[in-house]
Write a protein that holds these residues in place. Structure first.
Motif, PDB file in Angstrom:
ATOM      1  N   ASN A  87       0.853  -1.188   0.000  1.00  0.00           N
ATOM      2  CA  ASN A  87       0.000   0.000   0.000  1.00  0.00           C
ATOM      3  C   ASN A  87       0.888   1.237   0.000  1.00  0.00           C
ATOM      4  OD1 ASN A  87      -2.363  -1.448   0.248  1.00  0.00           O
ATOM      5  ND2 ASN A  87      -2.696  -0.951   2.387  1.00  0.00           N
TER       6      ASN A  87
ATOM      7  N   GLY B  79     -15.129   4.221   0.227  1.00  0.00           N
ATOM      8  CA  GLY B  79     -14.338   4.711  -0.891  1.00  0.00           C
ATOM      9  C   GLY B  79     -14.774   4.056  -2.187  1.00  0.00           C
TER      10      GLY B  79
ATOM     11  N   PRO C 243     -13.947  -4.654  -0.410  1.00  0.00           N
ATOM     12  CA  PRO C 243     -14.252  -4.161  -1.754  1.00  0.00           C
ATOM     13  C   PRO C 243     -15.231  -5.117  -2.444  1.00  0.00           C
ATOM     14  CG  PRO C 243     -11.874  -4.479  -1.434  1.00  0.00           C
ATOM     15  CD  PRO C 243     -12.582  -5.139  -0.305  1.00  0.00           C
TER      16      PRO C 243
ATOM     17  N   GLY D  16     -12.928   2.089  -5.557  1.00  0.00           N
ATOM     18  CA  GLY D  16     -11.708   1.515  -6.106  1.00  0.00           C
ATOM     19  C   GLY D  16     -11.803   1.343  -7.609  1.00  0.00           C
TER      20      GLY D  16
ATOM     21  N   ASN E 187      -6.547   7.840   0.683  1.00  0.00           N
ATOM     22  CA  ASN E 187      -6.164   7.637  -0.710  1.00  0.00           C
ATOM     23  C   ASN E 187      -5.090   6.550  -0.707  1.00  0.00           C
ATOM     24  OD1 ASN E 187      -7.683   9.921  -1.832  1.00  0.00           O
ATOM     25  ND2 ASN E 187      -6.246  11.139  -0.648  1.00  0.00           N
TER      26      ASN E 187
ATOM     27  N   VAL F 244     -15.654   0.381  -1.880  1.00  0.00           N
ATOM     28  CA  VAL F 244     -14.782  -0.219  -0.871  1.00  0.00           C
ATOM     29  C   VAL F 244     -15.271   0.281   0.487  1.00  0.00           C
ATOM     30  CG1 VAL F 244     -12.423  -0.435  -0.005  1.00  0.00           C
ATOM     31  CG2 VAL F 244     -12.820  -0.208  -2.471  1.00  0.00           C
TER      32      VAL F 244
ATOM     33  N   SER G 124      -0.125   4.978   0.780  1.00  0.00           N
ATOM     34  CA  SER G 124      -1.328   5.692   1.209  1.00  0.00           C
ATOM     35  C   SER G 124      -1.000   7.076   1.750  1.00  0.00           C
ATOM     36  CB  SER G 124      -2.064   4.884   2.280  1.00  0.00           C
ATOM     37  OG  SER G 124      -1.262   4.745   3.429  1.00  0.00           O
TER      38      SER G 124
ATOM     39  N   ASN H  81     -10.990  -4.095   5.050  1.00  0.00           N
ATOM     40  CA  ASN H  81     -11.712  -3.558   3.894  1.00  0.00           C
ATOM     41  C   ASN H  81     -12.504  -4.646   3.189  1.00  0.00           C
ATOM     42  OD1 ASN H  81     -10.850  -0.938   4.202  1.00  0.00           O
ATOM     43  ND2 ASN H  81      -9.151  -1.129   2.779  1.00  0.00           N
TER      44      ASN H  81
ATOM     45  N   ARG I 225      -4.400  -1.077  -8.158  1.00  0.00           N
ATOM     46  CA  ARG I 225      -5.683  -0.446  -7.846  1.00  0.00           C
ATOM     47  C   ARG I 225      -5.454   0.871  -7.116  1.00  0.00           C
ATOM     48  NH1 ARG I 225      -9.033  -4.060  -4.287  1.00  0.00           N
ATOM     49  NH2 ARG I 225      -9.022  -5.303  -6.174  1.00  0.00           N
ATOM     50  N   TYR I 226      -6.370   1.822  -7.363  1.00  0.00           N
ATOM     51  CA  TYR I 226      -6.401   3.078  -6.620  1.00  0.00           C
ATOM     52  C   TYR I 226      -7.735   3.145  -5.883  1.00  0.00           C
ATOM     53  CZ  TYR I 226      -6.587   8.043  -5.539  1.00  0.00           C
ATOM     54  OH  TYR I 226      -6.700   9.238  -4.875  1.00  0.00           O
ATOM     55  N   ASN I 227      -7.670   3.275  -4.571  1.00  0.00           N
ATOM     56  CA  ASN I 227      -8.864   3.437  -3.738  1.00  0.00           C
ATOM     57  C   ASN I 227      -8.943   4.890  -3.295  1.00  0.00           C
ATOM     58  OD1 ASN I 227      -9.448   0.671  -3.826  1.00  0.00           O
ATOM     59  ND2 ASN I 227      -8.201   0.260  -2.024  1.00  0.00           N
ATOM     60  N   LYS I 228      -9.990   5.581  -3.702  1.00  0.00           N
ATOM     61  CA  LYS I 228     -10.213   6.984  -3.357  1.00  0.00           C
ATOM     62  C   LYS I 228     -11.290   7.057  -2.288  1.00  0.00           C
ATOM     63  CE  LYS I 228     -10.426  11.470  -3.584  1.00  0.00           C
ATOM     64  NZ  LYS I 228      -9.592  12.164  -2.632  1.00  0.00           N
TER      65      LYS I 228
END
Length: 184
Positions: free
Chosen positions: A31, A136, A98, A138, A174, A116, A33, A96, A154-157
């Motif tokens: 990660n 969030g 997702p 993803g 983020n 997510v 972050s 988490n 992956r990008y988790n916002k």
């Protein structure tokens, strides 16, 4: 929170009953972050924290090209907080969940996106500084080799404010995740 988990598992269970080729696997990775939002403006620079994630993944085909991919991950997040002379890392550890829609573009290559939901399980901050629930979105891609090994990016916002009720402003997670895994 228990109702949300119950509904998620009920939905996943009903999808599983209609699926023919249910698959599962494990994954782990890095990660990168940090925290976004307006809460930390003026408090110093927030850098990225490098940590890890690990857990299980399932894939439930809907059609030849589309599937649902629920995951259950332990994800160590936060930020490298350089505040004046007291630089410290802010640690926020989540479980988490997702639930991603997955589109198979080519043999082995797929794109994925979806919500997510995260549950804060550990932090080195004050107990009331952060909410226990994070939400969030993803988005990412994965590639599976012929020997069932896969890689993903992956990008988790974060879209929910994770600050506790006594803290003004907003902040969100983020996270960029780089993973490797194995499908059984």
């Amino acid at each position: 929170m228990k109702n949300l988990l119950f509904v998620c598992f009920l939905i996943l269970g009903s999808i599983h009953l209609s699926a023919q080729d249910f698959g599962f696997g494990v994954k782990a990775g890095v990660n990168i972050s940090n925290l976004g939002g307006d809460y930390y403006v003026g408090l110093g620079s927030l850098g990225s924290r490098v940590a890890f994630h690990l857990g299980g993944v399932a894939e439930v085909p809907i059609t030849d090209k589309i599937s649902v991919q629920p995951e259950l991950l332990y994800s160590s997040q936060g930020s490298n907080w350089d505040y004046g002379s007291n630089g410290e890392n802010l640690k926020l550890d989540y479980v988490n969940l997702p639930i991603l829609g997955k589109y198979h573009i080519l043999q082995g290559l797929s794109a994925e996106a979806g919500p997510v939901v995260g549950f804060l399980v550990s932090t080195n901050a004050d107990d009331d500084q952060f909410k226990s629930l994070d939400i969030g979105f993803g988005i990412g891609a994965s590639y599976q080799l012929a020997n069932n090994i896969f890689f993903s990016l992956r990008y988790n916002k974060g879209i929910a404010n994770i600050n506790g009720e006594d803290f003004s402003g907003s902040s969100n997670n983020n996270v960029v995740q780089i993973s490797a895994g194995y499908s059984f």
